[in-house]
Design an enzyme around this catalytic site. Structure first.
Site, PDB file in Angstrom:
ATOM      1  N   PHE A 112      47.027  48.402  41.090  1.00 46.89           N
ATOM      2  CA  PHE A 112      46.526  47.548  40.006  1.00 46.89           C
ATOM      3  C   PHE A 112      45.016  47.349  40.067  1.00 46.89           C
ATOM      4  O   PHE A 112      44.398  46.950  39.079  1.00 46.89           O
ATOM      5  CB  PHE A 112      47.248  46.183  40.017  1.00 46.89           C
ATOM      6  CG  PHE A 112      46.565  45.111  40.798  1.00 46.89           C
ATOM      7  CD1 PHE A 112      46.779  44.964  42.149  1.00 46.89           C
ATOM      8  CD2 PHE A 112      45.683  44.230  40.164  1.00 46.89           C
ATOM      9  CE1 PHE A 112      46.137  43.964  42.870  1.00 46.89           C
ATOM     10  CE2 PHE A 112      45.046  43.232  40.876  1.00 46.89           C
ATOM     11  CZ  PHE A 112      45.267  43.098  42.234  1.00 46.89           C
ATOM     12  N   LYS A 113      44.378  47.657  41.197  1.00 52.19           N
ATOM     13  CA  LYS A 113      42.929  47.472  41.313  1.00 52.19           C
ATOM     14  C   LYS A 113      42.169  48.301  40.254  1.00 52.19           C
ATOM     15  O   LYS A 113      41.056  47.947  39.891  1.00 52.19           O
ATOM     16  CB  LYS A 113      42.463  47.859  42.712  1.00 52.19           C
ATOM     17  CG  LYS A 113      43.207  47.109  43.841  1.00 52.19           C
ATOM     18  CD  LYS A 113      42.379  46.065  44.468  1.00 52.19           C
ATOM     19  CE  LYS A 113      42.987  45.286  45.625  1.00 52.19           C
ATOM     20  NZ  LYS A 113      44.413  45.215  45.830  1.00 52.19           N
ATOM     21  N   ASP A 114      42.801  49.375  39.776  1.00 53.10           N
ATOM     22  CA  ASP A 114      42.164  50.174  38.719  1.00 53.10           C
ATOM     23  C   ASP A 114      41.897  49.358  37.454  1.00 53.10           C
ATOM     24  O   ASP A 114      40.935  49.630  36.735  1.00 53.10           O
ATOM     25  CB  ASP A 114      43.056  51.365  38.325  1.00 53.10           C
ATOM     26  CG  ASP A 114      43.101  52.441  39.394  1.00 53.10           C
ATOM     27  OD1 ASP A 114      42.096  52.616  40.115  1.00 53.10           O
ATOM     28  OD2 ASP A 114      44.140  53.131  39.498  1.00 53.10           O
TER      29      ASP A 114
END
Ligand code: PLP
Length: 497
Positions: A112-114
């Site tokens: 999810f860091k993207d």
């Protein structure tokens, strides 16, 4: 919209200043002083926009020194179809028992860091420009795995920036290492440090605080910057996907507009769940936030024990490594907001955390927090059981971080009888933590991590995400390993990039 430090609200800065500088000089985190409301007109418009449009509109509420055109341009680049697998950027998958999986891992690095780190380079370069900065921004990142790769992917070949990632040589999974050392781009460098994550992190801090190094960089037209989750530019893009999920649930008829949902988030540094909380302050109808932890359950204790935070405890390595953390930095912003922006209080609490490793939230502030939050934790065995049960009963494959959230949610629902539809943040592709998932399903473990992907595909019939499958054909570009004592010399590498 103005921003202040959580530890001193007397000095107000712009969004661009907050993003360009990352952290306030007093060590506090930048936070808006009020929360914009989503109007009926906003909701109507948001419902009919795609993810890019929703993101730009939400960001526009906070980044008032950016134009609508700028933000629309960044969103269309950050969430371009070819980066997010051509699918919905952040789809919601409905399962049994009120679970609505918000999949945040369809980006280039499969975690999810993207969602934030594809946007941050655009926000950061523009913020530097808006604040009159002309030097090249050198982003230094210490990583235990996911952040490093997502930052490399976000910043590679971004003009006006260079990025150098430090990882502990034995502290990341082989898959995470492979993802990082095969990173393409002319402005990237990856360095392994002998030691653990803490060693890597304190080594990077040493670079940041070394005056001679900073002066030399300045003479060479460079400045240091950071991409970790205390930067407002990483938090703001995360608010949009909670609003987007709600719009999708209204569209699919799961809830009527205005009806409440719960939001359950597998939590480490408290950034992701804080973004959801801010969405509520803007008007997103939320009943409860459910904060899910693994065996490192410092946050569960905080919520269950009347706001007593205590990091003096054993640290465990788990199958959900991105949540192995004892100091959840973004909790500071929650304390600031829930105390009605009481900077003196936050300053005291953080002082107490720095010196003794613990603090006690005042009762009145904790009462505000407890009205919104519930919490729970589970261990690796329970997470593995959840991965298997979810696959066997519902044919849904999830990674160990997401499994922690599912388990904690199911416990919450059984304990409280609350059947409110619940958004569960699904934070990584199961293939990114393939080994733990295969083990949970009773499959065979392979030596090689790329071969391991095939095992999971054969077991489940689910295809591995293209960026992970493509690692098989890639040649490692970086093999430098240094001692902590050599860290300052690595800064010279920036010049040659
Ligand atoms: C970073 C991360 C988390 C924790 O998110 P926070 O914002 O730090 O609470 C959870 N799951 C995965 C897969 C992550 O990479």
């Amino acid at each position: 919209m103005e921003y202040v430090s959580t530890r001193d609200k007397s000095r107000k800065v712009s969004a661009a200043y907050a993003i360009a500088n990352g952290i306030a000089p007093d060590g506090g985190l930048y936070c808006p002083t009020e929360f914009p409301s989503l109007t009926a007109e906003d909701w109507h418009a948001l419902a009919n926009l795609d993810y890019k449009g929703r993101s730009a509109r939400i960001l526009g509420k906070f980044l008032t020194d950016f134009s609508g055109e700028e933000l629309a341009d960044y969103a269309s680049k950050a969430y371009a179809d070819n980066k997010f697998g051509g699918k919905d950027t952040a789809p919601v998958v409905a399962l049994d028992g009120g679970k609505h999986m918000l999949e945040l891992w369809h980006g280039p690095t499969c975690a999810f860091k993207d969602m934030a780190l594809q946007m941050l380079p655009h926000l950061l370069t523009a913020s530097l420009r808006k604040t009159g900065e002309t030097r090249t921004a050198c982003i230094l990142v210490a990583t235990s795995g996911d952040t490093g790769k997502a930052a490399l992917d976000g910043f590679h070949d971004v003009e006006g920036t260079k990025i150098m990632v430090y990882y502990p040589v034995d502290g990341v999974s082989p898959m995470q290492k492979l993802q990082m050392v095969t990173q393409e781009g002319a402005n990237v460098e990856v360095v392994a440090i002998r030691g653990n994550f803490d060693d890597a992190q304190s080594a990077v801090k040493r670079i940041f605080t070394d005056e001679a190094t900073r002066a030399q960089l300045d003479r060479d037209g460079m400045m240091l910057s950071s991409a970790n989750s205390i930067n407002w530019g990483r938090l703001a893009p995360q608010i949009a996907y909670y609003v987007s999920a709600y719009c999708d649930m209204v569209k699919s008829g799961t809830v009527r507009m205005g009806e409440k949902v719960n939001i359950c988030v597998p939590t480490g540094n408290f950034g992701n769940i804080l973004a959801a909380y801010i969405a509520k302050r803007m008007g997103l109808p939320v009943n409860k936030f459910i904060c899910a932890s693994n065996r490192n359950n410092v946050l569960t204790d905080f919520f269950k024990k009347g706001g007593a935070y205590d990091k003096n405890r054993d640290f465990y390595t788990t199958t959900s490594p991105s949540m192995d953390i004892l100091i959840s930095s973004n909790l500071e912003r929650l304390l600031f907001i829930a105390s009605d922006f009481n900077d003196a209080l936050v300053r005291d609490l953080m002082q107490s955390l720095n010196t003794g490793g613990h603090y006690q939230t005042p009762e009145a502030v904790f009462t505000n927090i407890a009205a919104d939050f519930d919490a729970g934790c589970c261990d690796d065995a329970q997470a593995a059981d959840t991965i298997r049960a979810l696959w066997e009963k519902e044919h849904y494959l999830c990674d160990p971080h997401t499994a922690v959230a599912v388990r904690v949610y199911e416990d919450y629902r059984a304990r409280t009888g609350d059947t409110t539809p619940t958004v569960i943040a699904s934070t990584a592709s199961p293939f990114k933590f393939c080994r733990a998932v295969v083990e949970a399903l009773g499959g065979t473990l392979e030596k090689d991590d790329v071969t391991q992907l095939d095992v999971l595909t054969k077991l489940t019939g689910v295809a591995a995400p293209a960026p992970l499958a493509a690692l098989a054909g890639k040649t490692p570009r970086f093999d430098r390993v240094v001692d902590k004592s050599e860290i300052l010399q690595t800064v010279d590498l920036l010049k040659g990039m």
